[in-house]
Design an enzyme around this catalytic site. Structure first.
Site, PDB file in Angstrom:
ATOM      1  N   CYS A 282      13.173   9.008   5.617  1.00  0.00           N
ATOM      2  CA  CYS A 282      12.585   7.513   5.655  1.00  0.00           C
ATOM      3  C   CYS A 282      11.036   8.033   5.425  1.00  0.00           C
ATOM      4  CB  CYS A 282      12.923   6.903   6.961  1.00  0.00           C
ATOM      5  SG  CYS A 282      11.927   5.363   6.995  1.00  0.00           S
TER       6      CYS A 282
ATOM      7  N   GLU B 240       5.647   0.034  11.973  1.00  0.00           N
ATOM      8  CA  GLU B 240       5.076  -1.146  11.468  1.00  0.00           C
ATOM      9  C   GLU B 240       4.184  -2.046  12.531  1.00  0.00           C
ATOM     10  OE1 GLU B 240       5.529  -3.166   8.378  1.00  0.00           O
ATOM     11  OE2 GLU B 240       6.198  -1.197   7.477  1.00  0.00           O
TER      12      GLU B 240
ATOM     13  N   HIS C  62       8.793   6.164   6.164  1.00  0.00           N
ATOM     14  CA  HIS C  62       7.754   5.479   7.379  1.00  0.00           C
ATOM     15  C   HIS C  62       7.606   6.812   8.429  1.00  0.00           C
ATOM     16  CE1 HIS C  62       8.671   1.307   6.289  1.00  0.00           C
ATOM     17  NE2 HIS C  62       7.914   1.055   7.254  1.00  0.00           N
TER      18      HIS C  62
ATOM     19  N   CYS D   5      11.138   4.796  -0.930  1.00  0.00           N
ATOM     20  CA  CYS D   5      11.880   4.140   0.297  1.00  0.00           C
ATOM     21  C   CYS D   5      13.132   5.125   0.255  1.00  0.00           C
ATOM     22  CB  CYS D   5      12.123   2.691  -0.001  1.00  0.00           C
ATOM     23  SG  CYS D   5      13.147   1.954   1.235  1.00  0.00           S
TER      24      CYS D   5
ATOM     25  N   ASP E 282       7.950  -0.293  -0.998  1.00  0.00           N
ATOM     26  CA  ASP E 282       8.714   0.201   0.099  1.00  0.00           C
ATOM     27  C   ASP E 282       8.941  -0.953   0.780  1.00  0.00           C
ATOM     28  OD1 ASP E 282       9.820   1.726   2.070  1.00  0.00           O
ATOM     29  OD2 ASP E 282       7.964   1.712   3.472  1.00  0.00           O
ATOM     30  N   SER E 283       9.839  -1.027   1.944  1.00  0.00           N
ATOM     31  CA  SER E 283       9.747  -2.324   2.750  1.00  0.00           C
ATOM     32  C   SER E 283       8.630  -2.858   3.545  1.00  0.00           C
ATOM     33  CB  SER E 283      11.119  -2.043   3.647  1.00  0.00           C
ATOM     34  OG  SER E 283      10.783  -0.985   4.596  1.00  0.00           O
TER      35      SER E 283
HETATM   36  N1  DGL Z   1      10.774   3.443   4.681  1.00  0.00           N
HETATM   37  C1  DGL Z   1      12.041   2.906   4.191  1.00  0.00           C
HETATM   38  C2  DGL Z   1      12.930   4.090   3.994  1.00  0.00           C
HETATM   39  O1  DGL Z   1      12.480   5.020   3.552  1.00  0.00           O
HETATM   40  C3  DGL Z   1      12.693   1.842   4.753  1.00  0.00           C
HETATM   41  C4  DGL Z   1      12.561   1.647   6.132  1.00  0.00           C
HETATM   42  C5  DGL Z   1      13.302   0.192   6.515  1.00  0.00           C
HETATM   43  O2  DGL Z   1      12.755  -0.584   6.256  1.00  0.00           O
HETATM   44  O3  DGL Z   1      14.273   0.468   7.480  1.00  0.00           O
HETATM   45  O4  DGL Z   1      13.995   4.053   4.284  1.00  0.00           O
END
Ligand code: DGL
Length: 258
Positions: free
Chosen positions: A181, A147, A183, A69, A6-7
């Protein structure tokens, strides 16, 4: 060994579920914390980042990859996965299926990054599966909040932003909301408090369940390794809270080498 990327921290929502389902499996996790967020990037940049992330996980021995992600899964994964002979899964199909099963009134909300929402990937799946109405809202500010550890149920800043973002979902009458997302499940308590009658679909966990069903266990040491592309201190601290106290000691790597 299963590779997850993931990011940043979001993919831990998938890792936590997979680790629970396959406790003896080996995991390698990569969080691209030096280049987060992904959700505002162009196709070309996302494609490059995705390939580097996958190359790194394969170099560590991953024999299956979970793109945990929503952005990567919605925008580039289908185009990239043909270049590899390792099985790869994203989060779109599994979470759309879970939402279609959960909804009673056919109105499904989807929240994700800007790139995910403008790709229309979730909307297409949901409409093809018979959803009556799909309501999408981009919630990019949730990513830096997570984050930076603004994840507590009583966090005033996150609650305020969530109220604003989720007003459209509330007004739509959606009975099911995909946290598109990865996150976002980390702040599911806050989202759930604003939308108490809505079923929340955790996209990372949905994809993890799908992967666990098809994966044939191989290594079986039960180890988990975490890597990031910038200073691990923040990642370790937030990961620890999210994983319920499990100590995480991420190592920093130079992702540009992959
Ligand atoms: N967790 C990621 C997603 O599911 C990336 C969020 C990001 O880095 O903008 O989209």
């Amino acid at each position: 060994m299963i590779g997850i990327f993931d990011s940043g921290l979001g993919g831990l929502t998938a890792y936590r579920e997979l680790h629970k389902l396959l406790p003896n499996e080996d995991f390698v996790y990569f969080g691209d914390t030096g280049r987060v967020p992904y959700g505002s990037r162009s196709y070309e940049i996302l494609e490059r980042y995705t390939k580097q992330d996958i190359n790194f996980l394969i170099s560590r021995g991953a024999d299956a990859i979970l793109a945990a992600c929503g952005t990567v899964s919605s925008v580039v994964l289908d185009d990239v996965k043909g270049s590899y002979n390792v099985p790869m899964l994203g989060v779109v199909d599994a979470s759309a299926t879970e939402a279609l099963t959960a909804t009673k009134n056919g109105i499904i909300g989807i929240i994700g990054t800007g790139a995910t929402v403008s790709s229309g990937a979730f909307d297409r799946k949901l409409k093809a599966g018979g959803a009556k109405e799909v309501v999408s809202v981009a919630c990019p500010l949730f990513v830096p909040l997570v984050e930076n550890g603004y994840i507590g149920r009583d966090c005033t800043v996150t609650k305020l932003i969530a109220q604003d973002y989720l007003a459209k979902i509330k007004a739509s009458g959606a009975d099911t909301l995909i946290l598109g997302c990865t996150h976002f499940p980390i702040i599911a308590d806050i989202i759930g408090d604003i939308l108490p009658d809505v079923t929340l679909v955790n996209s990372g966990a949905a994809a993890a369940k799908a992967l666990a069903k098809s994966y044939k266990a191989t290594a079986n040491k039960g180890s988990s390794e975490f890597f990031v592309s910038d200073n691990p201190v923040n990642f370790d601290a937030v990961a620890r809270i999210f994983l319920g106290g499990e100590t995480v000691k991420a190592q920093r790597i130079d992702i540009d080498k992959y």
